[in-house]
Design a protein around this motif. Structure first.
Motif, PDB file in Angstrom:
ATOM      1  N   ARG A 360       0.847  -1.199   0.000  1.00 27.91           N
ATOM      2  CA  ARG A 360       0.000   0.000   0.000  1.00 27.91           C
ATOM      3  C   ARG A 360       0.878   1.243   0.000  1.00 27.91           C
ATOM      4  N   ASP A 361       0.560   2.203  -0.878  1.00 28.04           N
ATOM      5  CA  ASP A 361       1.347   3.438  -0.920  1.00 28.04           C
ATOM      6  C   ASP A 361       0.666   4.546  -0.122  1.00 28.04           C
ATOM      7  N   ASP A 362       1.274   5.735  -0.136  1.00 30.06           N
ATOM      8  CA  ASP A 362       0.761   6.848   0.666  1.00 30.06           C
ATOM      9  C   ASP A 362      -0.605   7.338   0.201  1.00 30.06           C
ATOM     10  N   GLU A 363      -0.941   7.042  -1.051  1.00 28.38           N
ATOM     11  CA  GLU A 363      -2.234   7.462  -1.597  1.00 28.38           C
ATOM     12  C   GLU A 363      -3.331   6.438  -1.337  1.00 28.38           C
ATOM     13  N   GLY A 364      -2.985   5.360  -0.653  1.00 20.50           N
ATOM     14  CA  GLY A 364      -3.981   4.335  -0.357  1.00 20.50           C
ATOM     15  C   GLY A 364      -4.193   3.346  -1.476  1.00 20.50           C
ATOM     16  N   GLU A 365      -3.274   3.317  -2.447  1.00 19.13           N
ATOM     17  CA  GLU A 365      -3.388   2.377  -3.550  1.00 19.13           C
ATOM     18  C   GLU A 365      -2.473   1.173  -3.309  1.00 19.13           C
ATOM     19  N   TYR A 366      -2.973  -0.005  -3.654  1.00 17.54           N
ATOM     20  CA  TYR A 366      -2.232  -1.252  -3.436  1.00 17.54           C
ATOM     21  C   TYR A 366      -1.688  -1.803  -4.755  1.00 17.54           C
ATOM     22  N   THR A 367      -0.515  -2.398  -4.691  1.00 18.85           N
ATOM     23  CA  THR A 367      -0.069  -3.237  -5.797  1.00 18.85           C
ATOM     24  C   THR A 367      -0.918  -4.507  -5.775  1.00 18.85           C
ATOM     25  N   ASN A 368      -0.759  -5.341  -6.787  1.00 20.74           N
ATOM     26  CA  ASN A 368      -1.529  -6.591  -6.768  1.00 20.74           C
ATOM     27  C   ASN A 368      -0.716  -7.755  -6.198  1.00 20.74           C
ATOM     28  N   LEU A 369       0.303  -7.426  -5.393  1.00 22.68           N
ATOM     29  CA  LEU A 369       1.170  -8.445  -4.819  1.00 22.68           C
ATOM     30  C   LEU A 369       0.390  -9.502  -4.054  1.00 22.68           C
ATOM     31  N   MET A 370      -0.488  -9.102  -3.133  1.00 31.15           N
ATOM     32  CA  MET A 370      -1.158 -10.078  -2.279  1.00 31.15           C
ATOM     33  C   MET A 370      -2.174 -10.903  -3.063  1.00 31.15           C
ATOM     34  N   ALA A 371      -2.846 -10.269  -4.032  1.00 34.91           N
ATOM     35  CA  ALA A 371      -3.780 -11.017  -4.885  1.00 34.91           C
ATOM     36  C   ALA A 371      -3.031 -12.055  -5.700  1.00 34.91           C
ATOM     37  N   ALA A 372      -1.895 -11.652  -6.288  1.00 31.57           N
ATOM     38  CA  ALA A 372      -1.109 -12.573  -7.101  1.00 31.57           C
ATOM     39  C   ALA A 372      -0.543 -13.698  -6.249  1.00 31.57           C
ATOM     40  N   LEU A 373      -0.096 -13.367  -5.042  1.00 30.15           N
ATOM     41  CA  LEU A 373       0.442 -14.388  -4.142  1.00 30.15           C
ATOM     42  C   LEU A 373      -0.591 -15.486  -3.908  1.00 30.15           C
ATOM     43  N   THR A 374      -1.823 -15.085  -3.635  1.00 29.59           N
ATOM     44  CA  THR A 374      -2.873 -16.073  -3.388  1.00 29.59           C
ATOM     45  C   THR A 374      -3.164 -16.891  -4.632  1.00 29.59           C
ATOM     46  N   ALA A 375      -3.319 -16.219  -5.777  1.00 28.35           N
ATOM     47  CA  ALA A 375      -3.679 -16.913  -7.012  1.00 28.35           C
ATOM     48  C   ALA A 375      -2.606 -17.908  -7.425  1.00 28.35           C
ATOM     49  N   ILE A 376      -1.356 -17.516  -7.304  1.00 27.36           N
ATOM     50  CA  ILE A 376      -0.258 -18.400  -7.703  1.00 27.36           C
ATOM     51  C   ILE A 376      -0.145 -19.573  -6.726  1.00 27.36           C
ATOM     52  N   ARG A 377      -0.269 -19.272  -5.437  1.00 28.78           N
ATOM     53  CA  ARG A 377      -0.187 -20.348  -4.446  1.00 28.78           C
ATOM     54  C   ARG A 377      -1.292 -21.386  -4.665  1.00 28.78           C
ATOM     55  N   CYS A 378      -2.470 -20.912  -5.061  1.00 24.65           N
ATOM     56  CA  CYS A 378      -3.607 -21.823  -5.216  1.00 24.65           C
ATOM     57  C   CYS A 378      -3.479 -22.760  -6.415  1.00 24.65           C
ATOM     58  N   VAL A 379      -2.643 -22.417  -7.393  1.00 23.93           N
ATOM     59  CA  VAL A 379      -2.419 -23.360  -8.494  1.00 23.93           C
ATOM     60  C   VAL A 379      -1.059 -24.039  -8.404  1.00 23.93           C
ATOM     61  N   ASP A 380      -0.208 -23.562  -7.518  1.00 34.64           N
ATOM     62  CA  ASP A 380       1.110 -24.174  -7.349  1.00 34.64           C
ATOM     63  C   ASP A 380       1.114 -25.314  -6.344  1.00 34.64           C
ATOM     64  N   GLU A 381       0.113 -25.362  -5.464  1.00 30.51           N
ATOM     65  CA  GLU A 381       0.139 -26.334  -4.381  1.00 30.51           C
ATOM     66  C   GLU A 381      -1.194 -27.069  -4.294  1.00 30.51           C
ATOM     67  N   PRO A 382      -1.180 -28.327  -3.896  1.00 31.02           N
ATOM     68  CA  PRO A 382      -2.440 -29.064  -3.738  1.00 31.02           C
ATOM     69  C   PRO A 382      -3.277 -28.459  -2.623  1.00 31.02           C
ATOM     70  N   ARG A 383      -4.567 -28.351  -2.872  1.00 33.64           N
ATOM     71  CA  ARG A 383      -5.446 -27.794  -1.840  1.00 33.64           C
ATOM     72  C   ARG A 383      -6.067 -28.906  -1.003  1.00 33.64           C
ATOM     73  N   ILE A 384      -6.513 -28.537   0.183  1.00 32.35           N
ATOM     74  CA  ILE A 384      -7.165 -29.490   1.087  1.00 32.35           C
ATOM     75  C   ILE A 384      -8.657 -29.194   1.076  1.00 32.35           C
ATOM     76  N   THR A 385      -9.448 -30.173   0.629  1.00 33.95           N
ATOM     77  CA  THR A 385     -10.907 -30.013   0.633  1.00 33.95           C
ATOM     78  C   THR A 385     -11.588 -31.069   1.499  1.00 33.95           C
TER      79      THR A 385
END
Length: 506
Positions: A360-385
């Motif tokens: 998050r920057d001083d203007e309150g805008e976020y990079t997409n780092l955390m969204a990308a982290l989740t999306a990549i992790r969810c296809v890189d690793e087996p999920r537990i259902t």
């Protein structure tokens, strides 16, 4: 079918438009180079249009990095789905700082995350390496992995307001509440990122294929690569997919490719606990000297977030800020200041640390780092259902991390996580890498690394039959971060392919 093609070089002036600004670019065709997988000729042989990076900047980090003198940027075209090479194409952002002397090759860099910008990181790393032979002998190449930063389509999940709200929302105490929240998050990611087809193709499996296209378009027969943290997973996967295309690799701050996600979580929680203990061990003159005192200060934030200007510091943000400062002992003075402020009822520095970590920057805008982290992790690793498996793994994590700072402030609930609701299956999973035919690589592992524990580096080096450099320190990653012993060995290896001595310790 594999086609071997000779490289051609075409340089010409052209005018293009990015974000409405006309920019004169230089078209350079250096590929195809090396083996070209069937159906991908147009990608491997594509011309790159190099231009001023500044018009590609999209956040505070990239605005600063892309304004650096001597860097140039281009967009690489790759298939969204490599099983459909004639289908939809997407773009990968690429940044280059040219070698200042006689060129060995192009050193491709990934800083980890997953989801961090390789373009911005390349500028930062080149700055740290400016007095070494790396910048003299290599074009320094940063790329934003698919879905990240400049690359399009971007992975998007929550907007800025939703991110702010999520950070101060009261903790969810029941499994149904947590699972409903996770399901909603997954649905927003699919809606806002371009649908299931995009999310199905953002994993490491696809990133390494993009890297091979980039290698060819840059005119390189072989890949030279520097990967930090999660970037070591990318490097390992590339070596497995394209062993004959590797010249050199440094993998620093290793992710163990054979370790399941549960053990990774346990290892990381214990790693941060070790770093916190090391911090307190040197903190005789600090205002907050013990973990017990720290937990006492944090406990009120569970019910009453601390006012910071027009925002509020939640327990989650405070914990995130502390974890961010534990990544490197260079940040410990900042942590000392932050905890002193906390004793005074102030949370300004902890908020700054959390903002930096979450993008998050001083203007309150976020990079997409955390969204990308989740999306990549969810296809890189087996999920537990399976709920029985979930109960078992939750108990395992609780038992293994009992009494640690992270476990005490973020208790484990046996709830299905976001990945359990992901609309597409995983495309990778932990396994023993099959890398017959690769040259000898170099792995660097730090004894007190909180995020990627030392043992993971030892295991990766063994899996790859690589040379291991051990660095005795408390920090995450080591190359080009102040140790002449590590840096000299790494630079000699990349430039001259001179391997460090067996089991070098710095």
């Amino acid at each position: 079918m594999i086609v071997l093609a000779a490289a051609a070089l075409v340089v010409s002036g052209c005018t293009t438009t990015i974000t409405g600004t006309p920019i004169v670019g230089v078209t350079e065709q250096l590929g195809p180079k090396g083996p070209v997988p069937a159906g991908l000729d147009r990608y491997y042989g594509q011309a790159l249009v190099w231009r001023d990076c500044r018009a590609m900047a999209h956040d505070d980090e990239s605005k600063g990095a892309f304004a650096t003198k001597g860097v140039e940027c281009a967009l690489l075209s790759v298939p969204l789905d490599y099983t459909k090479p004639d289908g939809r194409a997407i773009t990968i952002g690429v940044l280059r700082q040219r070698a200042s002397g006689e060129k060995v090759g192009s050193l491709m860099i990934n800083p980890g995350g997953p989801g961090a910008s390789g373009m911005s990181a390349a500028v930062y790393i080149a700055g740290k390496a400016k007095k070494t032979a790396l910048v003299q002998r290599f074009d320094i190449i940063g790329f934003d992995p698919r879905g990240v930063g400049v690359s399009e389509p971007r992975i998007e999940c929550l907007d800025d307001a939703e991110m702010d709200a999520e950070r101060v929302a009261p903790s969810l105490d029941t499994v149904p509440e947590v699972e409903a929240d996770n399901k909603e998050f997954a649905e927003k990611c699919a809606q806002r990122s371009g649908g299931a087809e995009v999310l199905a193709n953002v994993g490491t499996r696809d990133v390494v294929r993009d890297m091979d296209v980039l290698r060819s378009a840059l005119g390189e027969e072989k890949l030279d690569y520097l990967g930090y943290s999660y970037g070591t997973r990318i490097g390992t996967a590339y070596a497995e997919a394209f062993p004959a295309n590797v010249r050199s690799m440094i993998l620093d701050g290793a992710v163990d490719p054979n370790q399941d996600p549960v053990q990774q979580v346990i290892g990381q929680v214990k790693g941060f606990e070790q770093a916190l203990d090391a911090y307190f061990a040197q903190c005789a003159k600090c205002e907050v000297k013990t973990k017990a005192r720290l937990e006492e200060l944090l406990k009120p934030l569970e019910d009453a977030p601390l006012k910071v200007d027009d925002r509020a510091l939640s327990l989650s943000d405070a914990t995130t800020g502390i974890a961010a400062a534990l990544y490197n002992d260079e940040y410990w003075p900042i942590l000392t200041q932050a905890l002193k402020e906390l004793t005074q009822g102030k949370g300004d520095t902890l908020m700054l640390l959390a903002d930096a970590y979450l993008g998050r920057d001083d203007e309150g805008e976020y990079t997409n780092l955390m969204a990308a982290l989740t999306a990549i992790r969810c296809v890189d690793e087996p999920r537990i259902t399976d709920r029985a498996q979930l109960e078992s793994t939750s108990r395992e994590i609780v038992e293994a991390t009992k009494g640690t700072f992270m476990a005490d402030t973020e208790p484990q609930l046996p709830a299905l996580d976001t990945c359990a609701f992901w609309p597409v299956p995983n495309t990778s999973e932990p396994h023993q890498p099959k890398v017959a035919g690769i040259p000898t690589l170099v792995v660097i592992s730090t004894t007190g690394d909180p995020a990627t524990p030392y043992a993971a580096g030892v295991n990766l080096a063994k899996s790859l039959n690589a040379r291991l450099i051990t660095y005795k320190a408390t920090q995450h990653t080591a190359f080009l971060d102040g140790s002449s012993c590590v840096d000299n060995a790494g630079v000699d290896y990349l430039v001259e392919l001179k391997l460090p001595t067996q089991d070098l310790t710095c």
